[in-house]
Design an enzyme around this catalytic site. Structure first.
Site, PDB file in Angstrom:
ATOM      1  N   LYS A   1      52.280 -12.334 -24.779  1.00  0.00           N
ATOM      2  CA  LYS A   1      51.363 -11.354 -24.852  1.00  0.00           C
ATOM      3  C   LYS A   1      51.255 -10.365 -23.626  1.00  0.00           C
ATOM      4  O   LYS A   1      51.385  -9.338 -23.669  1.00  0.00           O
ATOM      5  CB  LYS A   1      49.920 -11.878 -24.905  1.00  0.00           C
ATOM      6  CG  LYS A   1      49.818 -12.763 -26.349  1.00  0.00           C
ATOM      7  CD  LYS A   1      48.552 -13.478 -26.291  1.00  0.00           C
ATOM      8  CE  LYS A   1      48.834 -14.508 -27.487  1.00  0.00           C
ATOM      9  NZ  LYS A   1      47.875 -15.561 -27.595  1.00  0.00           N
TER      10      LYS A   1
ATOM     11  N   THR B   1      52.188 -18.863 -24.913  1.00  0.00           N
ATOM     12  CA  THR B   1      52.243 -17.841 -25.709  1.00  0.00           C
ATOM     13  C   THR B   1      51.498 -16.717 -25.146  1.00  0.00           C
ATOM     14  O   THR B   1      51.740 -15.389 -25.221  1.00  0.00           O
ATOM     15  CB  THR B   1      51.597 -17.982 -27.099  1.00  0.00           C
ATOM     16  OG1 THR B   1      50.354 -18.694 -26.973  1.00  0.00           O
ATOM     17  CG2 THR B   1      52.348 -18.939 -27.919  1.00  0.00           C
TER      18      THR B   1
ATOM     19  N   LYS C   1      44.033 -19.128 -19.491  1.00  0.00           N
ATOM     20  CA  LYS C   1      44.359 -20.121 -20.293  1.00  0.00           C
ATOM     21  C   LYS C   1      43.561 -21.525 -20.193  1.00  0.00           C
ATOM     22  O   LYS C   1      42.795 -21.470 -19.147  1.00  0.00           O
ATOM     23  CB  LYS C   1      45.947 -20.561 -19.990  1.00  0.00           C
ATOM     24  CG  LYS C   1      46.201 -21.002 -18.471  1.00  0.00           C
ATOM     25  CD  LYS C   1      47.622 -21.147 -18.100  1.00  0.00           C
ATOM     26  CE  LYS C   1      48.399 -19.775 -18.116  1.00  0.00           C
ATOM     27  NZ  LYS C   1      49.487 -20.083 -18.975  1.00  0.00           N
ATOM     28  N   ARG C   2      43.682 -22.475 -20.876  1.00  0.00           N
ATOM     29  CA  ARG C   2      42.885 -23.687 -20.747  1.00  0.00           C
ATOM     30  C   ARG C   2      43.327 -24.296 -19.394  1.00  0.00           C
ATOM     31  O   ARG C   2      44.255 -23.879 -18.868  1.00  0.00           O
ATOM     32  CB  ARG C   2      43.319 -24.755 -22.048  1.00  0.00           C
ATOM     33  CG  ARG C   2      42.652 -24.506 -23.107  1.00  0.00           C
ATOM     34  CD  ARG C   2      41.146 -24.484 -23.217  1.00  0.00           C
ATOM     35  NE  ARG C   2      40.788 -25.896 -23.031  1.00  0.00           N
ATOM     36  CZ  ARG C   2      40.102 -26.613 -23.985  1.00  0.00           C
ATOM     37  NH1 ARG C   2      40.046 -26.081 -25.025  1.00  0.00           N
ATOM     38  NH2 ARG C   2      39.758 -27.704 -23.641  1.00  0.00           N
TER      39      ARG C   2
ATOM     40  N   LYS D   1      48.993 -26.832 -15.808  1.00  0.00           N
ATOM     41  CA  LYS D   1      48.917 -25.572 -15.857  1.00  0.00           C
ATOM     42  C   LYS D   1      48.783 -24.954 -14.554  1.00  0.00           C
ATOM     43  O   LYS D   1      49.023 -23.882 -14.114  1.00  0.00           O
ATOM     44  CB  LYS D   1      48.191 -24.928 -16.706  1.00  0.00           C
ATOM     45  CG  LYS D   1      48.198 -25.391 -18.157  1.00  0.00           C
ATOM     46  CD  LYS D   1      47.098 -24.625 -18.965  1.00  0.00           C
ATOM     47  CE  LYS D   1      47.345 -25.210 -20.670  1.00  0.00           C
ATOM     48  NZ  LYS D   1      48.286 -24.598 -21.425  1.00  0.00           N
TER      49      LYS D   1
ATOM     50  N   HIS E   1      53.649 -29.776 -30.399  1.00  0.00           N
ATOM     51  CA  HIS E   1      53.269 -29.051 -29.422  1.00  0.00           C
ATOM     52  C   HIS E   1      52.999 -29.548 -28.069  1.00  0.00           C
ATOM     53  O   HIS E   1      52.815 -28.664 -27.001  1.00  0.00           O
ATOM     54  CB  HIS E   1      52.079 -28.059 -29.588  1.00  0.00           C
ATOM     55  CG  HIS E   1      52.076 -27.461 -31.103  1.00  0.00           C
ATOM     56  ND1 HIS E   1      52.302 -26.189 -30.847  1.00  0.00           N
ATOM     57  CD2 HIS E   1      51.891 -28.075 -32.310  1.00  0.00           C
ATOM     58  CE1 HIS E   1      52.234 -25.651 -32.304  1.00  0.00           C
ATOM     59  NE2 HIS E   1      51.946 -26.853 -33.212  1.00  0.00           N
TER      60      HIS E   1
END
Ligand code: 26Q
Length: 844
Positions: free
Chosen positions: A691, A687, A579-580, A585, A388
Site C-alpha cells: 500500500k 501487505t 502494523k500489529r 516486526k 500465513h
C-alpha cells in the site's frame, strides 16, 4: 474521518476534483447526471423520512449517512439478484472463501466508487445541505479482523467481485470486533469494540437461512437404512447459525457477491420449564452459552491458541458454511454430491477453518451416506489452504482430549484420515518412522495434539504461501516432511491489495495525476502505470507530486494535532510504521534508531539534519506483555523528544491510537517512508508494504516477505534494503548466536541508546521499566535487533541523503508507484482462479 472534516479548502477541492475524474472514466451509468442527482436526492429524503422516521430539518449526520447508505444499497439489490440468477443459470463453479476474519473497512465510499456514484451522491447531498466527506466518518469501521490476514480476505472479496468470480465469503459476525485501543500514560488499554451499536445498514439478516450446529455428546453405532451398523453422532448441545449477508460490490458493479457472516443463537430461546418456575437466570443460561460463540473476535494475531471457545467458534462457522454450500449445491445441481468439487472451490484462510476438512467428510459420509473413499476424493479436490505464518507459536493445535469432548465424531474422522495418510506415506513413499511422526496429524510429543496445519494440508489439493520467500521456507521448514510424502501441492501466491481502495479511493489526487498522464487505462490495468517511469525525471511532475503529498501530510498533521495535541511540520519527512505490534516486526529497532537520532541531534544541534516525524500505529495482543512494553517505550520516547527544545523542528515522535483500516487510509497517502523491517524470514508477506510503495513512499526494509518481490519490481535502486538475510538469520540461530552483548559493544551508538533506556532516561519515575527489553537485547536477541542495528542506521542515513536531493527522491517515488501494478489483488486472484480454483475471470 475527522481529517476530512478539517476545514482546508484545498483538501476538499482536490479530493472532489479527483473523484469526478476517476468516475467520469467509468462507463457504468447511462443516466444523465442531472436526473441521477435528482433521483438520489428524492430517495435519500424518502429513506430519511419513512425508514428512519427522521426530519430533514433536524436530521443528524448519522441519519444522513444511514439514508445515503440505504439509497445506495437499493441500487445494489437489483444487480445482486441478477448476479445470483446468472450463476444459477450458468451452473457456474463458485469460490467459497472461509475466513475467521474480514477487515472490510467502511463500505459507503467503496460502494459509491465502484458503482460510479460518488459525484452524483455528493451533489445530491450538497443539495440537501450535507457534506458527503463528513458523513463518510459516520460509518463504523467493522473491525472483524486482527490485521493482514483479515484485510487480505477483504481485498480478495473485492477483487473476486471485480473479476466476476462467483464467490461467497464465509465468516463470523462478531458482535464485538477487535478491541478499541486507548492509551493512558503510554500504556495500552483495551475497550470493547461496538460496531453494531448504531445498527448496520449494509447487512441483511436471513432468519430463513439457519443451520444446526452440534457440540459434545457421544457417537453410537446404530443400524442404518440398509441394516448395516453406522456411527451416529448425538451432540449434547445444539445451537443455530443464522446468516447475515452483506453485498460485495466489484468495480463498475457488474458482479455482486455475498459476504455471509454467521451469528449464533440458542436452539431454544429460553428454557420454558425454568422460566415458568420463575428462575429467569437459568432460563437464559443456555442462550448465553450459545450466543457467546459469535460474541467476540480473539485478539491474538499469531498466538492465543488452545482455548475452547476459539475451537467452538471455528467449528461453528466451518460447519454452517459447509451445510450452506451443500444446500446450494443440491438446489442448483441436484442431489448428486459426487460433482461437488466441480462446482465448489473451498479456500481455507489459514488453519482457522481447517476443521472443515473433517466436517465435510462427516457430512458426506454420515449425513449423506457417501462411501469414504468417494467422500475423500471430493473433499481433497474441493479444499485448498493458504498458510500465513511459520511462527511455531502460531501453528494451531488442539488437544485430543478437548477435541474428543467438543467434537467426538470429528476426532474419529481425523484418526481415520490420519490412518490412510500414514499408510500412504509408509507404503507408497517409503517414509521412515521419524518421517511418519513428523507428518502425522497427531503430535505425540506435546501431550497428544491435533495439528490443524497438517489436517488442512492433507485435506487440500493445493497449499499456498503468500510470498515467494515464505513459500520457499514452507517447503524447506514447517511443511518439508509433508512435502515429501505429498509432493507438488505447495504453490506460491504472492499477496496483493485492491487498488480501488488503496489508490483510487485513498489517494484520488495521485490517481488523477496518473490518469491525466497515462490515460484511463491505468484504472483497469495497473500494469499500464509502468509508463510513468518514463517521466521519472520530469520536474513538473515532481512538483505536482510534492504538492499532492503535501496536502495529504497537512491533513494527517491535522489529525495528529487533534488526537495527540502534537504539532508536526508537514515539510518534515513522515516516516511511518503501521502494523500489529510484534517483536518480529521490530518496532523496537525503529525506536532504538529514533533514540540514537535524538542523541545525535542533541550532541550536534547545528548539524545538517533532515527533519523527521516518526509515526507509529498498531495494536498489541492484550496478553502480549513485551509488545505492550514496546508501545510504552515509544510513548515515553515521544514525551522526552517532543518536549526537548534542543530538537524542536528536527524530530517528533507520535503514536496514533486504535489503528484500523480507516486510519490506514489516512496515513498511507501521507507517508514518505515505509518501515518494513521484520527479522528476515519471519514476515510471511506483508501487505502494508504494498500500500505504501504504491502510494509513493520509499521502503526501508529487510529482505523478507514480499519486500523481496517489491525490490524486484521497483528496482534495487528505488528501495533501501539493509540487514541480515533469512539464511543468515537461520544460520545465526542454529549457531546459538543470540547474545546481543557483542553487537552492543561493537556499536557505540547502540551502547549509548541501551544505556539511556536501561538507566531510566525515558522513564525517570521508574528507571527499571525497560529492563525486560534491555535484557532481551543483551542475552536473548532472537529477533536480531542488535545484529541489524548499525545496518539499519546506515540505511536511514541513506534516506536522509536522498531526501536532501528532491529530484532523486521523487524519481525513486515515481518508480515505486509506476512499478507496483503487479501487486494488485486482481493479479493475485487471477492466479488463484487459474492454478487453484479452476474458475474463469473476466478481463477488465
Ligand atoms: C490463532 C489462534 C487463536 C486465536 C487467534 C489466532 C490468529 C489470528 C489471526 C492467528 C493469526 C492471525 C493473523 C495472522 C496474520 O494476519 N498474518 C499475516 O497475514 C498477512 C496476509 O497474508 C501477511 O501479509 C502477514 O505477513 C502475516 O503476518
Amino acid at each position: 474521518m475527522e481529517y476530512l472534516g478539517i476545514p482546508m479548502e484545498r483538501v476538499l477541492a482536490m479530493v472532489t476534483d479527483a473523484d469526478s475524474f476517476v468516475e467520469r472514466a467509468q462507463d457504468g451509468s447511462a443516466h444523465s447526471p442531472y436526473v441521477e442527482v435528482g433521483e438520489l436526492r428524492q430517495q435519500i429524503l424518502a429513506k430519511l423520512t419513512y425508514e428512519l422516521g427522521g426530519d430533514p430539518n433536524w436530521a443528524r449526520k448519522r441519519d444522513w449517512f444511514v439514508a445515503a447508505a440505504l439509497t445506495v444499497r437499493d441500487r445494489v439489490m437489483d444487480q445482486w439478484r441478477s448476479s445470483k440468477a446468472r450463476i444459477a443459470e450458468h451452473k457456474a463453479k463458485q469460490v467459497y472463501y472461509l475466513s475467521a476474519e474480514f477487515l472490510t473497512g467502511r463500505l459507503l465510499s467503496e460502494a459509491l466508487g465502484n458503482l460510479g456514484l460518488t459525484d452524483s451522491m455528493r451533489a445530491a447531498l450538497a443539495d440537501l445541505g450535507v457534506d458527503l466527506e463528513q458523513i463518510y466518518g459516520q460509518e463504523a469501521d467493522p473491525a472483524l479482523g486482527n490485521g493482514g490476514l483479515g484485510r487480505l480476505a477483504a481485498c480478495f472479496m473485492e477483487s473476486m467481485a471485480t473479476l466476476s468470480v462467483p464467490a461467497f465469503g464465509y465468516g463470523i459476525r462478531y458482535e464485538n470486533g477487535l478491541f478499541k485501543q486507548v492509551f493512558e500514560d503510554g500504556r495500552q488499554f483495551e475497550l470493547p469494540e461496538d460496531w453494531l451499536s448504531q445498527g448496520n445498514p449494509w447487512e441483511f439478516k436471513r432468519p430463513d437461512l439457519s443451520y444446526e450446529i452440534g457440540f459434545g455428546g457421544e457417537v453410537r453405532s446404530e443400524p442404518g437404512a440398509d441394516g448395516q451398523p453406522r456411527l451416529v453422532w448425538h451432540p449434547a448441545e445444539t445451537l443455530h447459525a443464522i446468516a447475515y449477508d452483506t453485498p460485495v460490490v466489484g468495480w463498475r458493479g457488474e458482479q455482486i457477491n455475498t459476504l455471509r457472516l454467521w451469528s449464533a443463537r440458542a436452539a431454544e430461546p429460553l428454557r420454558l420449564a425454568e422460566f415458568n418456575r420463575g428462575d429467569h437466570f437459568a432460563a437464559h443460561a443456555d442462550r448465553i452459552r450459545a450466543e457467546v460463540i459469535s460474541r467476540v473476535l480473539y485478539p491474538g494475531d499469531e498466538t492465543d491458541a488452545g482455548r475452547e471457545l476459539r475451537l467452538r467458534q471455528e467449528y461453528f462457522f466451518a460447519s454452517a458454511s459447509l451445510q450452506d454450500l451443500l444446500r446450494r449445491h443440491r438446489l442448483l445441481h441436484g442431489k448428486d454430491l459426487s460433482t461437488l468439487a466441480d462446482k465448489a472451490a473451498i479456500q481455507l484462510n489459514d488453519t482457522h477453518p481447517a476443521i472443515a476438512v473433517a466436517e465435510l467428510m462427516r457430512l458426506l459420509t454420515d449425513v449423506h451416506g457417501m462411501e469414504w473413499q468417494e467422500a475423500w476424493r471430493i473433499t481433497s479436490s474441493a479444499f485448498s489452504y493458504t498458510n500465513h505464518t511459520l511462527l511455531p507459536e502460531a501453528l494451531e493445535t488442539w488437544s485430543v482430549a478437548m477435541m474428543e469432548q467438543q467434537l467426538p465424531r470429528h476426532m474419529q474422522i481425523i484418526y481415520q484420515i490420519n490412518a490412510q495418510h500414514l499408510e500412504h506415506a509408509r507404503r507408497d513413499m517409503d517414509a521412515s518412522d521419524a518421517l511418519l511422526a513428523d507428518v502425522s496429524l497427531i503430535d505425540e510429543q506435546h501431550g497428544r495434539r491435533v495439528r490443524m496445519g497438517h489436517l488442512a494440508f492433507v485435506g487440500s489439493h493445493k497449499i499456498n504461501g503468500v510470498s515467494a520467500l515464505h513459500t520457499e521456507l514452507m517447503r524447506k521448514t514447517v511443511f518439508a516432511p509433508l512435502d515429501r510424502v505429498c509432493p507438488g501441492r505447495i504453490v506460491n501466491k504472492t499477496n496483493g491489495i485492491t487498488f480501488r481502495r488503496w489508490l483510487h479511493r485513498a489517494n484520488p489526487g495521485l490517481t488523477r495525476l496518473l490518469v491525466e498522464m497515462l490515460g484511463e487505462v491505468v484504472l483497469g490495468n495497473p500494469e499500464a502505470m509502468q509508463e510513468l517511469a518514463a517521466h521519472a525525471d520530469d520536474s513538473v511532475l515532481h512538483e505536482r507530486l510534492f504538492a499532492q503529498r503535501r496536502v495529504r501530510k497537512q491533513a494527517l498533521a491535522g489529525l495528529i494535532a487533534d488526537q495527540l495535541g502534537v504539532a508536526v511540520d508537514p515539510a518534515a519527512m513522515f516516516d511511518v510504521q503501521i502494523k500489529r505490534v510484534h517483536e518480529y516486526k521490530r518496532q523496537l529497532l525503529n525506536i532504538l534508531q529514533t533514540i540514537a537520532l535524538y542523541q545525535a541531534m542533541r550532541d550536534n544541534p547545528l548539524g545538517n539534519w533532515v527533519p523527521r516525524v516518526k509515526i507509529f500505529a498498531g495494536k498489541a495482543a492484550a496478553s502480549y506483555q513485551q509488545a505492550k512494553l514496546i508501545i510504552r517505550l515509544a510513548h515515553d520516547v515521544a514525551k522526552v523528544v517532543n518536549n526537548d527544545p534542543a530538537v524542536r523542528g528536527l524530530l517528533k515522535v507520535v503514536y496514533l491510537a486504535n489503528y484500523n483500516v480507516s486510519l490506514a487510509e489516512a496515513i498511507v497517502p501521507a507517508a514518505d517512508v515505509s518501515e518494513q523491517i521484520s527479522t528476515a524470514g519471519m514476515e510471511a508477506s506483508g501487505t502494508g508494504n504494498m500500500k505504501l510503495a504504491l502510494n509513493g513512499a520509499l521502503t526501508i526494509g529487510t529482505l523478507d516477505g514480499a519486500n523481496i518481490e517489491i525490490r524486484e519490481h521497483v528496482g534495487a535502486d528505488n528501495i533501501v534494503i539493509f540487514g541480515l538475510t533469512a539464511d543468515e538469520v537461520a544460520a545465526r540461530k542454529r549457531a546459538g548466536l543470540v547474545d546481543g552483548r557483542g553487537n552492543i559493544a561493537a556499536s557505540p551508538a547502540l551502547a549509548q541508546v541501551i544505556e539511556a533506556m536501561g538507566s531510566g532516561v525515558f522513564s525517570p519515575d521508574q528507571p527499571d521499566r525497560y529492563r525486560p527489553l534491555v535484557d532481551a537485547l543483551l542475552y536473548h536477541d532472537v529477533f536480531m535487533v542488535t545484529a541489524d542495528f548499525d545496518a539499519y542506521c546506515a540505511a536511514q542515513a541513506r534516506l536522509d541523503q536522498i531526501w536532501a536531493k528532491p529530484a532523486a527522491w521523487w524519481r525513486m517515488s515515481i518508480c515505486n508507484t509506476a512499478r507496483m501494478g503487479w501487486f494488485s489483488s486482481d493479479r493475485t486472484i487471477r492466479e488463484y482462479a487459474e492454478d487453484i480454483w479452476g474458475v474463469p475471470t473476466r478481463p477488465l
